[in-house]
Scaffold this motif. Structure first.
Motif, PDB file in Angstrom:
ATOM      1  N   UNK A   1      22.780  34.577  76.640  1.00 29.11           N
ATOM      2  CA  UNK A   1      21.519  35.248  76.358  1.00 29.11           C
ATOM      3  C   UNK A   1      20.789  35.597  77.657  1.00 29.11           C
ATOM      4  N   UNK A   2      19.831  36.496  77.554  1.00 28.88           N
ATOM      5  CA  UNK A   2      19.000  36.855  78.706  1.00 28.88           C
ATOM      6  C   UNK A   2      17.914  35.822  78.919  1.00 28.88           C
ATOM      7  N   UNK A   3      17.771  34.917  77.967  1.00 27.51           N
ATOM      8  CA  UNK A   3      16.727  33.901  78.061  1.00 27.51           C
ATOM      9  C   UNK A   3      17.391  32.529  77.998  1.00 27.51           C
ATOM     10  N   UNK A   4      18.160  32.182  79.052  1.00 25.38           N
ATOM     11  CA  UNK A   4      18.904  30.923  78.987  1.00 25.38           C
ATOM     12  C   UNK A   4      17.955  29.730  79.099  1.00 25.38           C
ATOM     13  N   UNK A   5      18.369  28.569  78.613  1.00 26.32           N
ATOM     14  CA  UNK A   5      17.585  27.351  78.813  1.00 26.32           C
ATOM     15  C   UNK A   5      17.342  27.140  80.308  1.00 26.32           C
ATOM     16  N   UNK A   6      16.197  26.554  80.606  1.00 20.06           N
ATOM     17  CA  UNK A   6      15.812  26.416  82.008  1.00 20.06           C
ATOM     18  C   UNK A   6      15.302  25.012  82.307  1.00 20.06           C
ATOM     19  N   UNK A   7      15.319  24.687  83.599  1.00 18.72           N
ATOM     20  CA  UNK A   7      14.611  23.507  84.085  1.00 18.72           C
ATOM     21  C   UNK A   7      13.598  24.000  85.115  1.00 18.72           C
ATOM     22  N   UNK A   8      12.735  23.118  85.552  1.00 19.97           N
ATOM     23  CA  UNK A   8      11.693  23.510  86.504  1.00 19.97           C
ATOM     24  C   UNK A   8      11.903  22.752  87.803  1.00 19.97           C
TER      25      UNK A   8
ATOM     26  N   UNK B   1      11.898  23.956  74.771  1.00 20.70           N
ATOM     27  CA  UNK B   1      13.248  23.421  74.990  1.00 20.70           C
ATOM     28  C   UNK B   1      13.960  23.211  73.655  1.00 20.70           C
ATOM     29  N   UNK B   2      13.226  22.729  72.665  1.00 17.79           N
ATOM     30  CA  UNK B   2      13.824  22.508  71.345  1.00 17.79           C
ATOM     31  C   UNK B   2      14.300  23.832  70.757  1.00 17.79           C
ATOM     32  N   UNK B   3      13.508  24.855  70.953  1.00 20.27           N
ATOM     33  CA  UNK B   3      13.873  26.176  70.456  1.00 20.27           C
ATOM     34  C   UNK B   3      15.158  26.676  71.122  1.00 20.27           C
ATOM     35  N   UNK B   4      15.274  26.502  72.426  1.00 24.16           N
ATOM     36  CA  UNK B   4      16.517  26.869  73.124  1.00 24.16           C
ATOM     37  C   UNK B   4      17.705  26.119  72.526  1.00 24.16           C
ATOM     38  N   UNK B   5      17.454  24.849  72.208  1.00 26.11           N
ATOM     39  CA  UNK B   5      18.554  23.991  71.745  1.00 26.11           C
ATOM     40  C   UNK B   5      18.828  24.154  70.247  1.00 26.11           C
ATOM     41  N   UNK B   6      18.063  25.005  69.601  1.00 24.37           N
ATOM     42  CA  UNK B   6      18.274  25.217  68.169  1.00 24.37           C
ATOM     43  C   UNK B   6      17.804  24.053  67.318  1.00 24.37           C
ATOM     44  N   UNK B   7      16.788  23.343  67.803  1.00 24.90           N
ATOM     45  CA  UNK B   7      16.275  22.218  67.018  1.00 24.90           C
ATOM     46  C   UNK B   7      14.749  22.225  67.089  1.00 24.90           C
ATOM     47  N   UNK B   8      14.116  21.113  66.735  1.00 23.44           N
ATOM     48  CA  UNK B   8      12.662  21.003  66.781  1.00 23.44           C
ATOM     49  C   UNK B   8      12.275  19.878  67.739  1.00 23.44           C
ATOM     50  N   UNK B   9      11.032  19.950  68.192  1.00 23.93           N
ATOM     51  CA  UNK B   9      10.552  18.971  69.180  1.00 23.93           C
ATOM     52  C   UNK B   9      10.754  17.536  68.690  1.00 23.93           C
ATOM     53  N   UNK B  10      10.623  17.305  67.395  1.00 20.36           N
ATOM     54  CA  UNK B  10      10.756  15.957  66.825  1.00 20.36           C
ATOM     55  C   UNK B  10      12.141  15.379  67.156  1.00 20.36           C
ATOM     56  N   UNK B  11      13.156  16.211  66.938  1.00 19.87           N
ATOM     57  CA  UNK B  11      14.513  15.713  67.161  1.00 19.87           C
ATOM     58  C   UNK B  11      14.767  15.510  68.649  1.00 19.87           C
ATOM     59  N   UNK B  12      14.268  16.437  69.451  1.00 20.47           N
ATOM     60  CA  UNK B  12      14.438  16.328  70.895  1.00 20.47           C
ATOM     61  C   UNK B  12      13.854  14.998  71.402  1.00 20.47           C
TER      62      UNK B  12
END
Ligand SMILES: *Cc1c(COP(=O)(O)O)cnc(C)c1O
Length: 382
Positions: free
Chosen positions: A297-304, A350-361
């Motif tokens: 994707x053009x919007x890959x997961x990222x770190x800071x 981050x959860x959205x990138x990973x296909x999940x929700x913040x709760x699971x993360x």
């Protein structure tokens, strides 16, 4: 000043999870201020969404929280160990044959069936008093709780009802994070009818997102969870909460990769140009989902890192992950830390990138890193 509760010192663990207890207190206060005259409780099930029920429970108590919700009786026992005076509800209800454990730890089951209600009453008779509890009525999520018919049957069963000391009438919402969803109003109206049949009993409907649906949803007690831990309770708007968890990985090595070379298992990422790659010592064992691996994707997961967002490249593996640091102006070196989750990489993103929700993360954060708890916010004593 940081206080290390973990046995693993920060410089040996590779990845570091810092939990900001002051931010937890600020978030809880913010939620309490949006709950109108309702009391603000806290959902601390799942080890306080993975962040540590003991330090989190203490921080919330100091901020003024008095009512807590766990899922399992064992979680209730753990919380009782640090909060002797708290009101602790067990959301999974009364486990069969375990009433004595609840009573001994002063845990209030959120009763979900007439069978549980009768068991609690019968135990109370043996114990010599009416034991406190919540009654959980299902108003449309169809998960836990008395159905409307079962609730009517309970109200008709005077012997059982009179044997209970009901301190809370509760229900749970299915779609509170979608303000326009028609099920919200339907559950609100159903809960109004539930309340009307048991007047005078305090009532609770709203989770984090429910608090922001309006006054009709607050009732006497709100039960936020995720927003306390930094999750966005208003997904359509920007997140008003403070980030609580800061997960950082340490750079193990940097390397140059020529154009057309690949990085990581299965060679899923190919350098389009000569690239500078940093390898971070954090992987799925640390709770970084493998689904944060880069796709195309053009919007890959990222770190800071170094004041900038850097894309994750290739597969996240058990102990490490690679990031593209080509565009950083300052040199990245061994031992530097990169933010995987925190104030710059919010858990919802981050959860959205990973296909999940913040709760699971949050609840899947690993156990291998050093856990650091920041000081309480001393300005927020109740
Ligand atoms: C988990 C839970 C909550 C808290 O929900 P959030 O969405 O995290 O705010 C409240 N009530 C019940 C019954 C729950 O299971």
């Amino acid at each position: 000043m940081d206080q290390t509760l973990s046995a693993t010192p920060k410089d040996l663990a590779g990845a570091v999870l810092s939990i900001d207890l002051g931010a937890i207190q600020k978030n809880w206060r913010y939620l309490a201020s949006h709950a109108g005259s309702a009391e603000c409780g806290a959902a601390v099930k799942g080890n306080a969404y993975g962040l540590g029920v003991e330090p989190v429970g203490r921080a919330l108590w100091d901020a003024g929280c008095r009512s807590y919700f766990v899922a399992r009786p064992k979680e209730g026992e753990e919380l009782r160990g640090v909060l002797p005076e708290a009101t602790i509800y067990v959301l999974d209800g009364l486990f069969p044959g375990q009433a004595e454990f609840y009573a001994q730890n002063n845990l209030l089951p959120a009763l979900i069936s007439i069978e549980e209600a009768r068991e609690w009453v019968a135990f109370g008779r043996v114990y010599g008093r009416k034991l406190p509890c919540a009654i959980h009525v299902d108003t449309g999520i169809n998960r836990l709780g008395f159905s409307m018919d079962e609730y009517a049957a309970l109200l008709a069963d005077r012997a059982t009802l009179d044997g209970l000391s009901v301190s809370l009438l509760m229900s749970h919402m299915a779609c509170a994070d979608e303000p326009g969803h028609p099920l919200n109003a339907k559950q609100r109206d159903a809960f109004k009818a539930v309340r009307a049949k048991l007047p005078g009993v305090p009532a609770s409907l709203a989770n984090s997102a429910g608090i922001f649906l309006g006054k009709d949803y607050a009732h006497d007690l709100v039960r936020p969870g995720i927003a306390i831990y930094g999750g966005n309770p208003t997904p359509a708007l920007s997140n008003p909460m403070h980030a609580v968890a800061l997960l950082e990985g340490t750079i193990l090595q940097t390397r140059d990769v020529a154009a057309n070379e690949t990085v990581g298992y299965s060679a899923t990422w190919k350098a389009a140009r000569k690239s500078r790659v940093a390898v971070l010592g954090a992987g799925y064992k640390d709770g970084v989902p493998r689904s944060l691996s880069s796709g195309n994707s053009n919007n890959p997961p990222q770190v800071f890192l170094g004041g900038k967002r850097c894309p994750i490249i290739g597969r996240v593996s058990m102990d490490m992950m690679a990031i593209d640091v080509t565009d950083l102006t300052q040199a990245v070196k061994r031992g530097d830390r990169a933010e995987i989750l925190g104030p710059n990489i919010l858990i919802d993103e981050a959860a959205n990138w990973a296909g999940t929700i913040s709760y699971e993360l949050l609840t899947r954060l690993g156990s291998r890193y050093a856990r650091l708890y920041s000081e309480l916010d001393s300005g927020l004593q109740a």
